[in-house]
Design a protein around this motif. Structure first.
Motif, PDB file in Angstrom:
ATOM      1  N   SER A 318      49.697  50.504 -30.611  1.00 42.05           N
ATOM      2  CA  SER A 318      49.518  50.740 -32.043  1.00 42.05           C
ATOM      3  C   SER A 318      49.205  52.198 -32.368  1.00 42.05           C
ATOM      4  N   GLU A 430      58.958  43.879 -34.958  1.00 42.60           N
ATOM      5  CA  GLU A 430      58.249  44.214 -36.194  1.00 42.60           C
ATOM      6  C   GLU A 430      58.208  45.709 -36.423  1.00 42.60           C
ATOM      7  N   LEU A 607      42.505  46.720 -41.741  1.00 38.52           N
ATOM      8  CA  LEU A 607      43.084  45.371 -41.765  1.00 38.52           C
ATOM      9  C   LEU A 607      42.197  44.548 -42.692  1.00 38.52           C
ATOM     10  N   CYS A 623      48.795  54.199 -46.972  1.00 39.47           N
ATOM     11  CA  CYS A 623      49.171  53.911 -45.577  1.00 39.47           C
ATOM     12  C   CYS A 623      49.399  55.186 -44.780  1.00 39.47           C
ATOM     13  N   SER A 627      49.541  51.349 -36.980  1.00 44.18           N
ATOM     14  CA  SER A 627      48.549  50.277 -37.114  1.00 44.18           C
ATOM     15  C   SER A 627      48.910  49.211 -36.101  1.00 44.18           C
ATOM     16  N   ASN A 629      50.223  45.450 -35.381  1.00 44.40           N
ATOM     17  CA  ASN A 629      51.148  44.627 -36.147  1.00 44.40           C
ATOM     18  C   ASN A 629      50.902  43.148 -35.864  1.00 44.40           C
ATOM     19  N   PHE A 630      51.677  42.299 -36.494  1.00 43.21           N
ATOM     20  CA  PHE A 630      51.470  40.852 -36.363  1.00 43.21           C
ATOM     21  C   PHE A 630      51.616  40.390 -34.914  1.00 43.21           C
ATOM     22  N   LEU A 633      48.450  40.827 -33.116  1.00 43.22           N
ATOM     23  CA  LEU A 633      47.385  39.990 -33.673  1.00 43.22           C
ATOM     24  C   LEU A 633      47.694  38.503 -33.544  1.00 43.22           C
ATOM     25  N   LEU A 639      44.958  36.503 -38.138  1.00 44.72           N
ATOM     26  CA  LEU A 639      46.357  36.325 -38.516  1.00 44.72           C
ATOM     27  C   LEU A 639      46.618  34.892 -38.977  1.00 44.72           C
ATOM     28  N   PHE A 663      51.658  46.965 -40.238  1.00 46.13           N
ATOM     29  CA  PHE A 663      50.943  45.810 -40.800  1.00 46.13           C
ATOM     30  C   PHE A 663      51.378  45.547 -42.245  1.00 46.13           C
ATOM     31  N   TRP A 664      51.298  46.574 -43.105  1.00 47.70           N
ATOM     32  CA  TRP A 664      51.676  46.377 -44.496  1.00 47.70           C
ATOM     33  C   TRP A 664      53.165  46.106 -44.646  1.00 47.70           C
ATOM     34  N   THR A 666      55.033  44.253 -42.706  1.00 43.69           N
ATOM     35  CA  THR A 666      55.246  42.815 -42.492  1.00 43.69           C
ATOM     36  C   THR A 666      54.663  42.002 -43.638  1.00 43.69           C
TER      37      THR A 666
END
Length: 830
Positions: A318, A430, A607, A623, A627, A629-630, A633, A639, A663-664, A666
């Motif tokens: 990340s 992602e 987050l 942003c 970061s 990501n899904f 997490l 999540l 993150f944002w 997704t």
């Protein structure tokens, strides 16, 4: 100069020097060959190293015997003896890795030590050159001392090895060299104080450098551990432990080295643990493992991070963009390089889309043995989709077949891991990333693959912008690259790197792959594409401004916010303005905003607990580019709650930054919130007017915000012209799959429906992948159906409408009539 030449000639005429030069030359060649062969995974490298050991053993015994018998006559051979002993140590390390893999500076430093010995041991009275030699000797002396101390634990085994094979002697070499050299140095430095100053100066430079380096590591290690301790009081156990460290960690040289401990850099306590370095955790990290003495010593004085190796890998992914290095690799990718790159771009101004086709030729370094696997990562502009994949098999281009991501992955593993034959795999990741794998590659068989991507043109300041793809993979920097741009229509373009207009194409030739952009005037959209009795029409995106009085305004602060930006929101004098600190809501106002800002000065991304934020709230975020990501997490309660408790809260988000982190990205794609990207000024205006901007949505409409367009599906009628590229439908299908991603995760029937849509448009998505297999039988054996009645792979030269079945009949009939007419007319003219 003449004097030095005479000294050299005199020295070479001394007894034993000639044979020493010959032995040193050949043993050095054998060692270099062994090291290069080992790097290339050449199966017979041990034999090459053994030739060097034989030379060293015979020479070492002979010279040692002569020195013991007649020291005064042969003392000038002592530097040769030390040099060849050390060559023997490194030769033995090639196939008995006592030292493990060493960085190249270790070999050069050892050479510097041995070369300086020739000047010191020569009894020369030239104080200037000898002082320089003493300084260099001091610089390199500590490395030999390090190896002598380092080998103490195996000295008992070395004595046994001498009795058994004689090879154990090399485990004692550094210690013997240190004893001989220390006695010699002490004898010489008594003659001249300049020698003491020079030798001590060299040692001091190394010691000071090590202290400074260790201090830097210590500062970072204390900072990282402090983040962990402070955040351990946080009662929010929804996020993994490492996340709080990742959020507060600004990437730099020192913390990357700390995170790579055990993963890349071998600490001293692990040196004699001969485990394989694939199994540090459940995750793989594909970087060469190195024993770097400088770093290994510094680790001794640094407190360990309270992180396991999987956590370190997640932080490297990340914060340091090391996601490619963590991709599962079935075969080694060492010694691969990208030989040529062809970057072919076709721009469709009237649809605000572009198609980029990348063709790569991958090769292996000479004398490389074994099959290799290449992995490439493509970072795409926002909203882009992968639409084609080809692999050349036996000189013939084989196009990719689209199937579910599970089937594609299983087929690739079977053929690469078990059958060792030709596949290529393209997978969605992602954060606008696509990963392509190619196997097998060897020196005799370089490989060529081609992949294509449909991207929206970003609208900025009354201009359209094409952004090149960012690619990571095997040694791209030296590739011969040819870039070509063509536009549909007469639109003029300007580029950030030099392109020459040649026969209607913009051409650039360069080395490596630079990031570049192309700009063109904003064009009114007016295009559509027909497919299976449906029309897919490109229109201007429909924005609607709705009344919105947020229940709360949350400032999503991080280190990228400026004091002025925070102050701008505080001056609105809103009583419902809050920040989230350690998972708890806290009011922010004119009196406390500067103090609150200090609490976020080290937070590089947030987050937010979206599932706890009040309904109908407005979030203002700024942003950065990185970061978690899904994917990272995936197993967290955080999540799970995001997925189950966020979507019905009607949260609105305004991003005042031109960037968007994974993150944002997704959260936006999967419609957990209503997301709008605009300037600080516009966001303040919207809050003041109690409004929010939404993109108008419909069941049969997909919005593509970067290009300010929407694509609408409707029944086909003859009134609408369909002269647009098939990329219109591909973008529509990709938008539909992403919109329904939340449903897809929980409903297998819905997933099957959208897999069929992905197949129809031939697009790589979270649920579908493209794969190329060697034979048609391979597809059948792995349960993969070849593309039938689909758009198939996109192409730079074939992007128009695909005829419907009844249109094919008319085309065939028309062609037949024309053929007979031509044949009849030809007979009449004869």
């Amino acid at each position: 100069m003449k004097h030095k030449s005479n000294n050299l000639e005199y020295y070479t005429q001394k007894p034993g020097v000639g044979i020493s030069l010959i032995v040193t030359l050949f043993s050095s060649i054998f060692l270099i060959g062994a090291l290069l062969s080992k790097e290339s995974e050449y199966n017979s490298y041990q034999g090459i190293a053994f030739l060097s050991l034989i030379c060293e053993f015979i020479y070492g015994v002979g010279v040692s015997f002569m020195l013991l018998r007649n020291k005064e006559t042969y003392i000038h051979l002592a530097p040769f003896l030390i040099l060849n002993w050390l060559i023997g140590c490194f030769s033995l390390n090639v196939f008995i890795p006592v030292f493990q893999d060493l960085p190249i500076w270790v070999y050069f430093t050892t050479v510097a030590f041995c070369v300086s010995n020739f000047f010191i041991y020569s009894n020369s009275d030239e104080s200037r050159s000898t002082s320089i030699a003493f300084f260099i000797n001091g610089l390199s002396f500590l490395l030999i001392l390090y190896f002598a101390i380092y080998l103490i634990p195996i000295m008992p085994f070395s004595f046994l090895g001498i009795i058994a094979l004689g090879l154990g002697f090399y485990g004692l070499v550094p210690a013997i060299v240190i004893i001989i050299h220390t006695i010699t140095i002490l004898r010489y430095i008594n003659r001249d104080k300049n020698y003491v100053v020079s030798f001590s100066g060299g040692i001091l430079v190394v010691v000071i450098s090590l202290i400074v380096f260790t201090a830097g590591l210590n500062i970072e290690s204390r900072k990282i551990n402090q983040f962990g301790r402070i955040n351990s009081f946080d009662q929010n156990s929804e996020l993994p432990y490492y996340i709080s460290i990742s959020q507060n960690l600004k990437p730099n040289f020192f913390n990357e080295i700390l995170l790579k401990k055990d993963l890349v850099y071998i600490p001293l306590h692990d040196i004699f643990d001969f485990r394989t370095f694939d199994s540090f955790g459940s995750k793989q990290f594909n970087e060469r493992k190195i024993h770097n003495p400088f770093i290994s010593i510094a680790y001794l004085f640094c407190k360990d991070l309270n992180l396991d190796n999987d956590d370190k890998i997640n932080i490297l992914k990340s914060n340091f963009d090391k996601r490619l290095e963590t991709e599962e690799q079935l075969w080694s990718g060492k010694d691969l390089f990208t030989k040529t790159i062809k970057e072919d771009v076709k721009i469709y101004p009237e649809t605000r889309l572009a198609y980029t086709e990348i063709t790569m030729n991958i090769a292996c370094e000479k004398d490389t043995r074994g099959e290799k696997e290449a992995i490439y990562s493509f970072q795409l502009p926002e909203g882009s989709v992968a639409t084609s994949l080809s692999l050349w098999v036996n000189g013939i281009e084989r196009k990719g077949v689209l199937t579910t991501k599970e089937k594609a992955k299983a087929a690739y593993k079977q053929i690469v891991g078990v059958e060792y034959r030709d596949p290529s795999l393209m997978q969605w990741k992602e954060g606008n990333k696509v990963v392509v794998r190619v196997f097998p590659i060897n020196y005799k068989t370089p490989r060529t693959f081609k992949c294509g991507f449909t991207t929206p043109l970003k609208v900025e300041d009354n201009q359209m912008k094409y952004q090149s793809l960012s690619i990571k993979g095997p040694n791209i920097s030296n590739a011969e690259t040819t870039s070509r741009i063509q536009t549909v229509g007469n639109t003029k373009i300007e580029t950030s790197k030099d392109f020459e207009l040649n026969k209607g194409y913009y051409i650039n030739q360069s080395k490596g792959l630079d990031d570049w952009e192309a700009y063109m005037p904003l064009t009114k959209v007016s295009n559509s594409f027909a497919w299976k009795n449906k029309i897919y029409e490109v229109k201007d995106i429909q924005k609607t401004t709705i009344p919105f009085k947020p229940s709360e305004i949350i400032l999503d602060l991080n280190s990228s916010w400026t004091t002025k930006q925070i102050e701008s929101f505080v001056e609105l004098n809103k009583t419902n303005l809050f920040v989230i600190v350690n998972g708890k809501k806290k009011e922010i106002n004119k009196d406390n905003f500067k103090a609150i800002e200090l609490e976020f000065e080290d937070l590089h991304y947030s987050l937010l607990p979206l599932y706890e934020i009040s309904r109908n709230s407005l979030i203002i975020t700024k942003c950065g580019t990185f970061s978690a990501n899904f994917e990272e997490l995936e197993d967290s309660n955080y999540l799970k709650k995001i997925r189950t408790e966020t979507k019905d809260r009607n949260l609105k988000v305004i991003n005042i930054s031109p960037d968007i982190n994974p993150f944002w990205q997704t959260v936006k794609e999967q419609k957990y919130v209503d997301f709008f990207q605009t300037s600080l000024k516009n966001s303040l205006d919207l809050i003041h007017k109690k409004q929010f901007v939404l993109f108008k949505t419909d069941t049969n409409t997909v919005n593509i915000p970067p290009a300010n367009i929407s694509i609408t599906e409707s029944p086909q009628t003859s009134a609408i012209k369909t002269n647009g590229p098939n990329h219109i439908y591909r973008m529509y299908a990709f938008g539909k799959v992403l919109e329904e991603q939340v449903k897809i995760q929980n409903d297998s029937l819905v997933q099957n429906q959208y897999v069929d849509l992905a197949k129809d448009a031939n697009i790589v998505t979270p649920i579908s992948s493209l794969i190329v297999l060697e034979t048609d039988e391979d597809y059948k054996n792995n349960g993969i159906e070849k593309n039938v009645d689909t758009l198939g792979n996109a192409s730079i030269n074939n992007d128009g409408a695909v005829p419907e079945p009844h249109e094919w009949l008319l085309i065939i009939l028309g062609s037949t009539i024309l053929f007979f007419y031509y044949k009849k007319h030809k007979k009449q003219t004869i």
